[in-house]
Scaffold this active site. Structure first.
Site, PDB file in Angstrom:
ATOM      1  N   PRO A  68      -3.960  10.799   3.238  1.00 10.00           N
ATOM      2  CA  PRO A  68      -4.614  11.727   2.232  1.00 10.00           C
ATOM      3  C   PRO A  68      -5.732  11.358   1.652  1.00 10.00           C
ATOM      4  O   PRO A  68      -5.693  10.389   1.199  1.00 10.00           O
ATOM      5  CB  PRO A  68      -3.397  12.241   1.535  1.00 10.00           C
ATOM      6  CG  PRO A  68      -2.406  11.108   1.639  1.00 10.00           C
ATOM      7  CD  PRO A  68      -2.476  10.452   3.015  1.00 10.00           C
ATOM      8  N   ASN A 128      -4.250   3.149   7.201  1.00 13.00           N
ATOM      9  CA  ASN A 128      -4.508   3.304   5.843  1.00 13.00           C
ATOM     10  C   ASN A 128      -3.653   4.600   5.428  1.00 13.00           C
ATOM     11  O   ASN A 128      -4.291   5.433   5.699  1.00 13.00           O
ATOM     12  CB  ASN A 128      -5.955   3.557   5.614  1.00 13.00           C
ATOM     13  CG  ASN A 128      -5.992   3.595   4.135  1.00 13.00           C
ATOM     14  OD1 ASN A 128      -5.347   3.552   3.507  1.00 13.00           O
ATOM     15  ND2 ASN A 128      -7.241   3.386   3.474  1.00 13.00           N
ATOM     16  N   HIS A 147      -6.118  -1.012   3.335  1.00 10.64           N
ATOM     17  CA  HIS A 147      -6.864  -0.354   2.226  1.00 10.64           C
ATOM     18  C   HIS A 147      -8.239  -0.792   2.041  1.00 10.64           C
ATOM     19  O   HIS A 147      -8.412  -1.993   2.000  1.00 10.64           O
ATOM     20  CB  HIS A 147      -6.018  -0.648   0.821  1.00 10.64           C
ATOM     21  CG  HIS A 147      -4.504  -0.244   1.152  1.00 10.64           C
ATOM     22  ND1 HIS A 147      -4.006   1.127   1.197  1.00 10.64           N
ATOM     23  CD2 HIS A 147      -3.504  -0.865   1.592  1.00 10.64           C
ATOM     24  CE1 HIS A 147      -2.760   0.999   1.364  1.00 10.64           C
ATOM     25  NE2 HIS A 147      -2.433  -0.293   1.517  1.00 10.64           N
ATOM     26  N   ARG A 201      -5.164  -2.807  -9.139  1.00  9.92           N
ATOM     27  CA  ARG A 201      -5.368  -1.295  -9.701  1.00  9.92           C
ATOM     28  C   ARG A 201      -4.187  -1.094 -10.627  1.00  9.92           C
ATOM     29  O   ARG A 201      -3.432  -1.990 -10.918  1.00  9.92           O
ATOM     30  CB  ARG A 201      -5.631  -0.434  -8.689  1.00  9.92           C
ATOM     31  CG  ARG A 201      -7.181  -0.826  -7.872  1.00  9.92           C
ATOM     32  CD  ARG A 201      -7.259   0.284  -6.832  1.00  9.92           C
ATOM     33  NE  ARG A 201      -7.402   1.548  -7.553  1.00  9.92           N
ATOM     34  CZ  ARG A 201      -7.692   2.708  -6.455  1.00  9.92           C
ATOM     35  NH1 ARG A 201      -7.316   2.659  -5.239  1.00  9.92           N
ATOM     36  NH2 ARG A 201      -7.547   4.007  -7.144  1.00  9.92           N
TER      37      ARG A 201
HETATM   38  C1  DQA Z   1      -6.410   3.446  -0.671  1.00  8.21           C
HETATM   39  C2  DQA Z   1      -5.362   2.946  -1.846  1.00  8.21           C
HETATM   40  C3  DQA Z   1      -4.420   3.926  -2.208  1.00  8.21           C
HETATM   41  O1  DQA Z   1      -3.674   3.416  -3.373  1.00  8.21           O
HETATM   42  C4  DQA Z   1      -4.853   5.210  -2.696  1.00  8.21           C
HETATM   43  O2  DQA Z   1      -4.133   6.162  -2.910  1.00  8.21           O
HETATM   44  C5  DQA Z   1      -6.073   5.790  -1.629  1.00  8.21           C
HETATM   45  C6  DQA Z   1      -6.699   4.781  -0.814  1.00  8.21           C
HETATM   46  C7  DQA Z   1      -7.244   2.546  -0.124  1.00  8.21           C
HETATM   47  O3  DQA Z   1      -7.745   2.679   0.993  1.00  8.21           O
HETATM   48  O4  DQA Z   1      -7.894   1.588  -1.164  1.00  8.21           O
HETATM   49  O5  DQA Z   1      -5.797   6.957  -1.178  1.00  8.21           O
HETATM   50  O6  DQA Z   1      -5.223   3.525   0.526  1.00  8.21           O
END
Ligand code: DQA
Length: 146
Positions: free
Chosen positions: A9, A73, A99, A106
């Site tokens: 998403p 991802n 990711h 984070r």
């Molecule tokens: C993400 C990291 C996730 O925590 C976040 O919800 C995303 C993107 C990333 O690619 O850094 O939507 O998967």
């Protein structure tokens, strides 16, 4: 080597979304880079994105017997989805978690990945390059020690 590359998403909003975290590269631009690299590696890549957990579960289920590796991802579902974790465990197709951002640097709720224990490894924190590094890992996945 057939690779299924799935995006969860909000990744359709890359290039517009939280630019300071995810940068300006769009998902279409990442896809183009992935396709070019896959061609060099002589791998076939199917690239998909969905905002729906159930659709991602269905795609993982359908990968059995059709794809050699899944690169995933899972975006926010990484941190919440028992369903995605169970799907990965059920199909037994080697899955690489990726990711763009370093989720460990984070917010605390992003530090936990529910899918990590059923994936062969994680690549994170390298922006769009995480996708290209994952392709290298994917083509060599069978050489990894278990
Ligand atoms: C993400 C990291 C996730 O925590 C976040 O919800 C995303 C993107 C990333 O690619 O850094 O939507 O998967």
């Amino acid at each position: 080597m057939k690779i299924l590359l799935l995006n969860g998403p909000n990744l359709n909003l890359l290039g517009q979304r939280e630019l300071e975290v995810y940068g300006r590269t769009t998902l279409a631009q990442i896809e183009a880079k992935v396709r070019a690299r896959a061609k060099k590696l002589k791998a076939a890549v199917e690239f998909r994105q969905s905002n729906q957990e159930g659709e991602l579960v269905a795609w993982i289920q359908e990968a059995r017997g059709k794809f050699d590796v899944i690169v995933l991802n899972a975006a926010a579902y990484t941190h919440t989805s028992v369903a995605l974790r169970d799907a990965i465990a059920a199909v037994g197709v080697p899955t690489i978690e990726i990711h763009l951002s370093n989720i460990h640097a984070r917010e605390e709720f992003r530090h936990k990945s529910l899918i990590a224990p059923v994936c062969c490894g994680q690549i994170l924190g390298f922006g769009p390059n995480s996708y290209l590094l994952a392709l290298e890992a994917a083509v060599n996945v069978n050489a990894n020690p278990k």
